[in-house]
Write a protein that holds these residues in place. Structure first.
Motif, PDB file in Angstrom:
ATOM      1  N   GLU A   1      43.301  57.695  -1.268  1.00  0.00           N
ATOM      2  CA  GLU A   1      42.351  57.409  -0.183  1.00  0.00           C
ATOM      3  C   GLU A   1      40.913  57.625  -0.640  1.00  0.00           C
ATOM      4  O   GLU A   1      40.028  56.821  -0.344  1.00  0.00           O
ATOM      5  CB  GLU A   1      42.645  58.315   1.028  1.00  0.00           C
ATOM      6  N   LEU A   2      40.684  58.734  -1.342  1.00  0.00           N
ATOM      7  CA  LEU A   2      39.322  59.071  -1.778  1.00  0.00           C
ATOM      8  C   LEU A   2      38.808  58.065  -2.813  1.00  0.00           C
ATOM      9  O   LEU A   2      37.616  57.765  -2.854  1.00  0.00           O
ATOM     10  CB  LEU A   2      39.291  60.497  -2.344  1.00  0.00           C
ATOM     11  N   ILE A   3      39.712  57.549  -3.647  1.00  0.00           N
ATOM     12  CA  ILE A   3      39.302  56.516  -4.619  1.00  0.00           C
ATOM     13  C   ILE A   3      38.774  55.291  -3.877  1.00  0.00           C
ATOM     14  O   ILE A   3      37.712  54.769  -4.198  1.00  0.00           O
ATOM     15  CB  ILE A   3      40.486  56.139  -5.546  1.00  0.00           C
ATOM     16  N   ASN A   4      39.523  54.845  -2.866  1.00  0.00           N
ATOM     17  CA  ASN A   4      39.052  53.685  -2.085  1.00  0.00           C
ATOM     18  C   ASN A   4      37.679  53.970  -1.475  1.00  0.00           C
ATOM     19  O   ASN A   4      36.786  53.124  -1.505  1.00  0.00           O
ATOM     20  CB  ASN A   4      40.039  53.346  -0.968  1.00  0.00           C
ATOM     21  N   GLU A   5      37.540  55.167  -0.927  1.00  0.00           N
ATOM     22  CA  GLU A   5      36.301  55.531  -0.245  1.00  0.00           C
ATOM     23  C   GLU A   5      35.116  55.555  -1.219  1.00  0.00           C
ATOM     24  O   GLU A   5      34.099  54.904  -0.981  1.00  0.00           O
ATOM     25  CB  GLU A   5      36.482  56.905   0.404  1.00  0.00           C
ATOM     26  N   TYR A   6      35.242  56.287  -2.314  1.00  0.00           N
ATOM     27  CA  TYR A   6      34.113  56.418  -3.251  1.00  0.00           C
ATOM     28  C   TYR A   6      33.860  55.124  -4.026  1.00  0.00           C
ATOM     29  O   TYR A   6      32.724  54.748  -4.250  1.00  0.00           O
ATOM     30  CB  TYR A   6      34.334  57.589  -4.210  1.00  0.00           C
ATOM     31  N   TYR A   7      34.926  54.452  -4.448  1.00  0.00           N
ATOM     32  CA  TYR A   7      34.734  53.216  -5.222  1.00  0.00           C
ATOM     33  C   TYR A   7      33.896  52.223  -4.431  1.00  0.00           C
ATOM     34  O   TYR A   7      33.014  51.561  -4.988  1.00  0.00           O
ATOM     35  CB  TYR A   7      36.089  52.611  -5.588  1.00  0.00           C
ATOM     36  N   ASN A   8      34.154  52.135  -3.156  1.00  0.00           N
ATOM     37  CA  ASN A   8      33.444  51.147  -2.340  1.00  0.00           C
ATOM     38  C   ASN A   8      31.983  51.501  -2.092  1.00  0.00           C
ATOM     39  O   ASN A   8      31.243  50.705  -1.533  1.00  0.00           O
ATOM     40  CB  ASN A   8      34.210  50.891  -1.039  1.00  0.00           C
ATOM     41  N   LYS A   9      31.591  52.691  -2.538  1.00  0.00           N
ATOM     42  CA  LYS A   9      30.175  53.075  -2.450  1.00  0.00           C
ATOM     43  C   LYS A   9      29.392  52.685  -3.702  1.00  0.00           C
ATOM     44  O   LYS A   9      28.179  52.877  -3.759  1.00  0.00           O
ATOM     45  CB  LYS A   9      30.054  54.587  -2.228  1.00  0.00           C
ATOM     46  N   ILE A  10      30.080  52.196  -4.729  1.00  0.00           N
ATOM     47  CA  ILE A  10      29.382  51.809  -5.970  1.00  0.00           C
ATOM     48  C   ILE A  10      28.727  50.439  -5.756  1.00  0.00           C
ATOM     49  O   ILE A  10      29.396  49.486  -5.353  1.00  0.00           O
ATOM     50  CB  ILE A  10      30.354  51.749  -7.171  1.00  0.00           C
ATOM     51  N   THR A  11      27.447  50.373  -5.991  1.00  0.00           N
ATOM     52  CA  THR A  11      26.727  49.110  -5.762  1.00  0.00           C
ATOM     53  C   THR A  11      26.883  48.180  -6.970  1.00  0.00           C
ATOM     54  O   THR A  11      27.212  48.626  -8.076  1.00  0.00           O
ATOM     55  CB  THR A  11      25.229  49.378  -5.557  1.00  0.00           C
ATOM     56  N   ALA A  12      26.631  46.896  -6.751  1.00  0.00           N
ATOM     57  CA  ALA A  12      26.759  45.884  -7.807  1.00  0.00           C
ATOM     58  C   ALA A  12      25.940  46.266  -9.040  1.00  0.00           C
ATOM     59  O   ALA A  12      26.441  46.187 -10.173  1.00  0.00           O
ATOM     60  CB  ALA A  12      26.316  44.516  -7.281  1.00  0.00           C
ATOM     61  N   GLU A  13      24.724  46.725  -8.867  1.00  0.00           N
ATOM     62  CA  GLU A  13      23.871  47.089 -10.013  1.00  0.00           C
ATOM     63  C   GLU A  13      24.438  48.312 -10.726  1.00  0.00           C
ATOM     64  O   GLU A  13      24.366  48.411 -11.951  1.00  0.00           O
ATOM     65  CB  GLU A  13      22.435  47.436  -9.574  1.00  0.00           C
ATOM     66  N   ARG A  14      24.953  49.253  -9.946  1.00  0.00           N
ATOM     67  CA  ARG A  14      25.435  50.525 -10.514  1.00  0.00           C
ATOM     68  C   ARG A  14      26.536  50.301 -11.559  1.00  0.00           C
ATOM     69  O   ARG A  14      26.623  51.043 -12.546  1.00  0.00           O
ATOM     70  CB  ARG A  14      25.946  51.411  -9.375  1.00  0.00           C
ATOM     71  N   PHE A  15      27.387  49.292 -11.351  1.00  0.00           N
ATOM     72  CA  PHE A  15      28.477  49.020 -12.302  1.00  0.00           C
ATOM     73  C   PHE A  15      27.963  48.767 -13.717  1.00  0.00           C
ATOM     74  O   PHE A  15      28.669  48.971 -14.689  1.00  0.00           O
ATOM     75  CB  PHE A  15      29.313  47.810 -11.852  1.00  0.00           C
ATOM     76  N   ARG A  16      26.732  48.285 -13.813  1.00  0.00           N
ATOM     77  CA  ARG A  16      26.146  47.916 -15.113  1.00  0.00           C
ATOM     78  C   ARG A  16      25.256  49.007 -15.688  1.00  0.00           C
ATOM     79  O   ARG A  16      24.816  48.908 -16.823  1.00  0.00           O
ATOM     80  CB  ARG A  16      25.313  46.627 -14.953  1.00  0.00           C
ATOM     81  N   GLU A  17      24.955  50.031 -14.873  1.00  0.00           N
ATOM     82  CA  GLU A  17      24.081  51.106 -15.360  1.00  0.00           C
ATOM     83  C   GLU A  17      24.871  52.104 -16.200  1.00  0.00           C
ATOM     84  O   GLU A  17      26.070  52.287 -15.999  1.00  0.00           O
ATOM     85  CB  GLU A  17      23.476  51.862 -14.160  1.00  0.00           C
TER      86      GLU A  17
END
Lengths: 156, 156
Positions: free
Chosen positions: B93-109
């Motif tokens: 559950e927590l993975i779903n919650e936190y993962y969905n807070k990662i923004t598109a730009e953040r994935f590349r930082e």
């Protein structure tokens, strides 16, 4: 909103990085143990390497040529560690060649891999890497059971 | 030209699919062997599961909160298979919650995961899955060595 996690070029780099590590695992086995040693009645690591060879290039060729050919992991001509490493390096080049023939649309189309696994092409390709990591993890246990230090997992 | 191989939503689905399989591997171990059995001096599967728990949610939290906290895989409160499975499901559950807070730009930082691994976020996350498949492959050998049939690798 969903955005790009991984590009097609990054996927290839990721795959080849894993293949470099698997190559080091093959190299780490003594000649005899590569072909004979196993744990729990599983296949020796040479057979696992042959399975990976039978998936990578033949799988990509199918995807590019839009054909389905029954899976055949027999590689009776690969009798020594040097034979396997040579086939591994030949596959490295062929993977780059065939992968780069897959078009953007094709990654999203279904393909019936080896006439058995009907999935979108990108899922088939993810499976290629997953299966390689899975069997290589098995190889790490064989090496440890032989008292051999395996290569660092994070080095690619 | 490079295009999307995998979207951020597909990555999460892929990861949770792997986690469902790892859960079945944990379940397949008898209670005692989960905590005590190993091959070649490696860690028992309970310790590998604790490592995976220590990476997934704490790693995601770091990425979302832009902080680096030393890695800590001790989970002394997890003493039974039921404890581990409960922690596993809470992480789902927590993975779903936190993962969905990662923004598109953040994935590349870049992010310095656990203050040790300075890589782009998407590469850190790929490593989470790779490491899970690797250790689970090790668990398959333990199960086979115990004479237990592991779950099908392709079922997610």
């Amino acid at each position: 909103m969903s955005t790009t996690f991984l590009t097609t070029a990054e996927f290839l780099e990721h795959w080849q990085g894993h293949r470099r590590l698997t190559r080091r695992v093959i190299e780490a086995f003594p000649e005899k143990e590569l072909f004979e040693f196993s744990v729990g009645g599983m296949r020796p690591f040479s057979e696992l390497a042959k399975e990976l060879l039978a998936i990578a290039v033949p799988g990509l060729k199918e995807i590019v040529n839009r054909e389905s050919i029954p899976f055949d992991e027999k590689r009776e001509n690969l009798k020594t560690k040097a034979d396997i490493l040579k086939a591994w390096d030949e596959s490295t080049e062929l993977i780059n060649e065939y992968y780069n023939k897959i078009t953007a649309e094709r990654f999203r189309e279904n393909h019936n891999l080896f006439g058995q696994y009907e999935f979108p092409v990108y899922q088939n390709l993810l499976y290629f890497i997953d299966n390689e990591i899975h069997h290589r993890g098995q190889g790490y246990v064989y090496l440890r059971a032989l008292g051999i230090e395996p290569p660092f997992f994070w080095e690619r």
